[in-house]
Design a protein around this motif. Structure first.
Motif, PDB file in Angstrom:
ATOM      1  N   VAL A 381       0.644  -1.182  -0.044  1.00  0.00           N
ATOM      2  CA  VAL A 381       0.087  -0.150   0.015  1.00  0.00           C
ATOM      3  C   VAL A 381       0.921   1.208  -0.178  1.00  0.00           C
ATOM      4  CG1 VAL A 381      -1.565   1.392   1.511  1.00  0.00           C
ATOM      5  CG2 VAL A 381      -1.962  -1.079   1.030  1.00  0.00           C
ATOM      6  N   VAL A 385       0.997   4.214  -2.918  1.00  0.00           N
ATOM      7  CA  VAL A 385       0.721   5.706  -2.635  1.00  0.00           C
ATOM      8  C   VAL A 385       1.913   6.566  -3.037  1.00  0.00           C
ATOM      9  CG1 VAL A 385      -0.011   7.378  -1.129  1.00  0.00           C
ATOM     10  CG2 VAL A 385      -1.072   5.016  -0.905  1.00  0.00           C
ATOM     11  N   GLU A 407      -6.484   4.578   1.387  1.00  0.00           N
ATOM     12  CA  GLU A 407      -6.115   3.456   0.693  1.00  0.00           C
ATOM     13  C   GLU A 407      -6.422   2.352   1.694  1.00  0.00           C
ATOM     14  OE1 GLU A 407      -5.103   1.150  -2.566  1.00  0.00           O
ATOM     15  OE2 GLU A 407      -5.105   3.344  -2.665  1.00  0.00           O
TER      16      GLU A 407
END
Length: 462
Positions: A381, A385, A407
């Protein structure tokens, strides 16, 4: 009586305190000190538990103690016996020890051997490391230590047979390579008559018979939430007190952290010795020398005192969140210009995240695999990002924090461990930042910034 005969009669513990060390521990990072202090505290708690009698008290003549940062990272002593401990932390990224050469260098076996030899081969020795041992030579060397130890404990002559000869020879060569600066004169040329190459191998074999390799120990990132239940809880349970084991751990860890840093000048170093050289006084005894090292020694009485203090007032030893500006995660978020509210929230969620895994790892055999799977997901993640367009901004940490929350909110519940929610996942991101695996700005020297902020805090307090 000659000096050499006096030394041969001295016990291992007496030699440890009377024989000067050739070098001090040198520069250490805050993290290395913290991990070593935690491992020494774990040893101290085990010795303390062993010392408690059926009445759950120390005997009047109890003399177990730990000498910190002298000769090795610490020395465990009881009576005249002593065990030198070399503690080496290895991050998961460094993997297991792959060769005998690595064990001698990065594992510290070369230095440990030379210290053992300088102390007349009397102490036992231990390598305590978070790293593992790869199959092949490293695991075979561990097997050799066990085999030779059995010979020694059975009062058999330590012999280097064909099964052991290759590994003994490899370790001897590695000692020459990585211990060259402190090699004794008679070891610097294998052809010297007084100690031949074969005689050196025999010394290495005797060392291996005194060596215990403990690998796969708790890593630095896990100490905070594993140590209380793993090391302090057995003591609390045995004593029968209804107090948080975290308070007892913090109290005992605190005294070891202090003594591990006591290698510098003594407070009373400027005071002249009084009646030190009167007629009939004689040279300093081993007991005198040990008293001089008292600032580095933790006795069972010291541990007993701090344990009972924590039991009497556990709230005083509860873990507190680090001042926001002095945790690694907070320093990174501050550099990325996250708000004070975001930093405080991140610190609290990180603490909740640690508590979640501390509770699960205590008795759930699937917890470790789940935690590693989640770590990989959180890193994925973070990587998703952290885009070039985000980094195109001069300051992007605050935006990174916001995007991470969005997210994490979108991750399906079935992909995260039971009992977790997006807030705890954000605490996991903060934990990864604290382990220097997630950043909120370009990389910088966190230790240097830590020192600067600490001095800034001191100035503000003054």
């Amino acid at each position: 009586m000659s000096e050499s005969s006096e030394q041969s009669e001295a016990t291992a513990a007496e030699l440890v305190v009377t024989e000067p060390q050739p070098d001090d521990s040198g520069a250490n990072t805050h993290d290395r000190y913290d991990w070593q202090a935690a491992m020494a505290a774990a040893d101290g708690l085990q010795l303390y538990l062993d010392a408690l009698g059926p009445n759950k008290r120390l005997s009047d003549d109890e003399d177990r103690r730990i000498l910190c940062e002298y000769h090795e990272d610490w020395v465990a002593m009881r009576g005249g016996a002593a065990e030198l401990v070399s503690a080496k932390h290895r991050d998961a990224s460094m993997d297991a020890y792959r060769t005998v050469n690595q064990l001698a260098d990065e594992g510290g076996l070369a230095h440990l051997f030379l210290r053992w030899r300088a102390l007349k081969e009397k102490p036992t020795c231990r390598l305590a490391t978070s790293g593992g041992l790869l199959s092949g030579d490293p695991q075979d060397l561990e097997a050799v230590t066990k085999s030779l130890r059995e010979m020694r404990l059975s009062d058999k002559q330590i012999t280097v047979n064909g099964e052991h000869a290759t590994l003994v020879a490899k370790l001897r060569t590695a000692i020459h390579t990585h211990g060259e600066k402190h090699l004794p004169p008679e070891w610097k040329n294998g052809d010297v008559k007084e100690i031949s190459a074969e005689a050196q191998k025999e010394e290495v074999a005797r060392f291996l018979s005194m060596l215990d390799i403990r690998h796969g120990l708790t890593r630095r990132a896990d100490i905070g939430f594993l140590a209380p239940s793993k090391f302090a809880k057995p003591v609390v349970d045995y004593l029968g007190y209804d107090v948080p084991c975290e308070s007892v751990w913090n109290a005992v860890y605190g005294i070891f952290h202090t003594r591990m840093r006591a290698a510098g000048p003594r407070v009373n170093a400027v005071i002249s010795p009084v009646l030190a050289f009167v007629n009939g006084g004689g040279p300093p005894t081993p007991a005198d020398k040990e008293r001089e090292l008292s600032g580095r020694i933790v006795t069972m009485q010291d541990i007993d005192l701090v344990v009972m203090t924590a039991v009497a007032n556990p709230v005083a030893y509860e873990s507190l969140g680090s001042p926001v500006r002095l945790s690694r995660a907070a320093i990174k978020m501050k550099r990325g210009q996250c708000s004070d509210n975001s930093i405080e929230r991140g610190e609290q969620l990180r603490k909740d995240y640690q508590r979640y895994w501390r509770d699960r790892l205590t008795g759930d055999p699937t917890a470790l695999a789940d935690r590693e799977r989640l770590r990989r997901l959180l890193l994925r993640v973070s990587d998703k990002v952290d885009t070039p367009s985000l980094r195109a901004q001069a300051i992007w940490g605050f935006e990174f924090w916001r995007l991470l929350q969005d997210e994490l909110d979108s991750i399906p519940a079935e992909r995260i461990p039971a009992g977790m929610d997006p807030d705890l996942l954000l605490g996991g991101i903060s934990e990864l930042a604290n382990a220097c695996q997630v950043w909120f700005s370009d990389r910088f020297d966190v230790a240097e910034e830590f020192d600067r902020l600490r001095e800034e805090n001191r100035g503000s307090a003054a």
